[in-house]
Design a protein around this motif. Structure first.
Motif, mmCIF file in Angstrom:
data_model
loop_
_atom_site.group_PDB
_atom_site.id
_atom_site.type_symbol
_atom_site.label_atom_id
_atom_site.label_comp_id
_atom_site.label_asym_id
_atom_site.label_seq_id
_atom_site.Cartn_x
_atom_site.Cartn_y
_atom_site.Cartn_z
ATOM 1 N N PRO A 177 48.174 43.792 34.030
ATOM 2 C CA PRO A 177 48.966 42.548 34.066
ATOM 3 C C PRO A 177 48.627 41.643 32.893
ATOM 4 C CG PRO A 177 47.205 42.480 35.698
ATOM 5 C CD PRO A 177 47.187 43.864 35.120
ATOM 6 N N ALA A 178 49.568 40.753 32.554
ATOM 7 C CA ALA A 178 49.343 39.805 31.455
ATOM 8 C C ALA A 178 48.132 38.946 31.768
ATOM 9 C CB ALA A 178 50.580 38.932 31.248
ATOM 10 N N ASN A 179 47.174 38.948 30.841
ATOM 11 C CA ASN A 179 45.936 38.166 30.970
ATOM 12 C C ASN A 179 45.123 38.570 32.204
ATOM 13 O OD1 ASN A 179 46.592 36.554 28.661
ATOM 14 N ND2 ASN A 179 47.980 35.380 29.961
ATOM 15 N N GLY A 180 45.454 39.705 32.755
ATOM 16 C CA GLY A 180 44.741 40.177 33.946
ATOM 17 C C GLY A 180 43.786 41.313 33.617
ATOM 18 N N SER A 181 43.202 41.907 34.648
ATOM 19 C CA SER A 181 42.188 42.954 34.465
ATOM 20 C C SER A 181 42.490 44.156 35.354
ATOM 21 C CB SER A 181 40.784 42.420 34.788
ATOM 22 O OG SER A 181 40.436 41.353 33.930
ATOM 23 N N HIS A 182 41.890 45.286 34.966
ATOM 24 C CA HIS A 182 42.000 46.514 35.760
ATOM 25 C C HIS A 182 40.714 47.298 35.570
ATOM 26 C CE1 HIS A 182 43.869 49.992 37.698
ATOM 27 N NE2 HIS A 182 43.279 50.724 36.744
ATOM 28 N N ASP A 183 40.202 47.852 36.678
ATOM 29 C CA ASP A 183 39.016 48.713 36.614
ATOM 30 C C ASP A 183 39.475 50.162 36.662
ATOM 31 O OD1 ASP A 183 37.326 46.572 36.475
ATOM 32 O OD2 ASP A 183 36.890 46.529 38.627
ATOM 33 N N LEU A 184 39.178 50.900 35.604
ATOM 34 C CA LEU A 184 39.594 52.301 35.506
ATOM 35 C C LEU A 184 38.359 53.193 35.643
ATOM 36 C CD1 LEU A 184 41.742 54.482 34.783
ATOM 37 C CD2 LEU A 184 41.053 54.159 32.386
ATOM 38 N N PHE A 185 38.366 54.030 36.670
ATOM 39 C CA PHE A 185 37.250 54.975 36.847
ATOM 40 C C PHE A 185 37.622 56.296 36.207
ATOM 41 C CE2 PHE A 185 35.173 58.430 39.226
ATOM 42 C CZ PHE A 185 33.853 58.132 38.934
ATOM 43 N N VAL B 22 38.855 46.742 32.051
ATOM 44 C CA VAL B 22 39.861 46.488 31.003
ATOM 45 C C VAL B 22 40.516 45.134 31.267
ATOM 46 C CG1 VAL B 22 41.879 47.391 29.800
ATOM 47 C CG2 VAL B 22 40.254 48.977 30.898
ATOM 48 N N THR B 23 40.491 44.247 30.276
ATOM 49 C CA THR B 23 41.092 42.910 30.409
ATOM 50 C C THR B 23 42.124 42.699 29.312
ATOM 51 O OG1 THR B 23 39.048 42.012 31.345
ATOM 52 C CG2 THR B 23 40.648 40.417 30.472
ATOM 53 N N ASP B 24 43.319 42.288 29.697
ATOM 54 C CA ASP B 24 44.393 42.058 28.716
ATOM 55 C C ASP B 24 44.127 40.799 27.884
ATOM 56 O OD1 ASP B 24 47.218 42.366 27.650
ATOM 57 O OD2 ASP B 24 47.322 40.364 28.541
ATOM 58 N N ARG B 25 44.390 40.865 26.553
ATOM 59 C CA ARG B 25 44.264 39.706 25.659
ATOM 60 C C ARG B 25 45.567 39.421 24.901
ATOM 61 N NH1 ARG B 25 38.956 40.728 22.078
ATOM 62 N NH2 ARG B 25 40.034 42.734 21.774
ATOM 63 N N SER B 26 46.615 40.159 25.274
ATOM 64 C CA SER B 26 47.887 39.991 24.560
ATOM 65 C C SER B 26 48.795 38.969 25.214
ATOM 66 C CB SER B 26 48.622 41.327 24.487
ATOM 67 O OG SER B 26 49.115 41.689 25.776
#
Length: 205
Positions: free
Chosen positions: A169-177, A145-149
């Protein structure tokens, strides 16, 4: 703006009263007309010459009187308060020579454009939902998941009764399992964030 009679008294050809007409303007352009139509019966002279002054500076002279009427003229007084000086000079063919009174009608106006409405700021662009890619594994699916807002948020993944929350995070990413049993079908879900964005998910698993 101004509409009144102006009477100038001459004792001799070079000795005439100057009348000061106060006025206030909003723009930088005014229109002025000095007229004796219809003829003022109190004027013993049929025609005269009017001189105009603004701020102590002579603007111009115009004939005035029946048969001598001229179109209005424009001047450029700066916005604010002023006085227009008007001196009407009798002509030597007047029965009383260069002496006497002469009355005419002075009109002055300006066309004031209404102020344009204040410019309205364009509505803010809608925030884009997060970009999501799915990576199936042996025991479930990992969603990248990567933020675009551009705004940090708290998000929730929901699918088939399963929910999980995570920070993005803003413009950051997260891996959700997401643990899951392989059913060999398309599984759909939704990621909803508290910054007002959301993205639907779809993966064959």
């Amino acid at each position: 703006m101004v509409y009144e009679q102006v009477t100038s008294h001459c004792r001799a050809a070079d000795d005439c009263d100057m009348v000061q007409i106060p006025f206030e303007v909003e723009t930088g352009t005014q229109t002025v007309l000095l007229s004796n139509v219809p003829n003022n019966p109190s004027n013993k002279c049929a025609k005269a010459v009017a001189e105009f002054f603004l701020g102590g500076q002579r603007l111009l002279s115009r004939y005035v009187g029946p048969g001598w009427e001229q179109p209005p003229f424009t001047m450029n007084a700066t916005p604010g308060k002023h006085a227009l000086g008007v001196r009407i000079l009798n002509q030597s063919d007047c029965p009383s020579g260069d002496a006497g009174d002469y009355t005419a009608r002075l009109s002055m106006w300006e066309d004031v454009e209404p102020a344009p409405p204040p410019a309205q700021a364009p509505p803010p662009a809608a925030k884009q939902g997060p970009l999501v890619t799915a990576e199936p594994g042996l025991a479930g699916v990992t969603f990248h998941v990567t933020d675009r807002s551009g705004v940090a948020s708290q998000c929730t993944y929901s699918s088939e009764g399963y929910t999980d929350s995570f920070g993005l995070p803003a413009n950051g990413s997260h891996d959700l399992f997401v643990p899951a049993i392989r059913l060999f079908k398309t599984r759909t879900g939704t990621i909803t964030c508290d910054n007002g964005t959301s993205t639907n998910t779809s993966v064959f698993y």
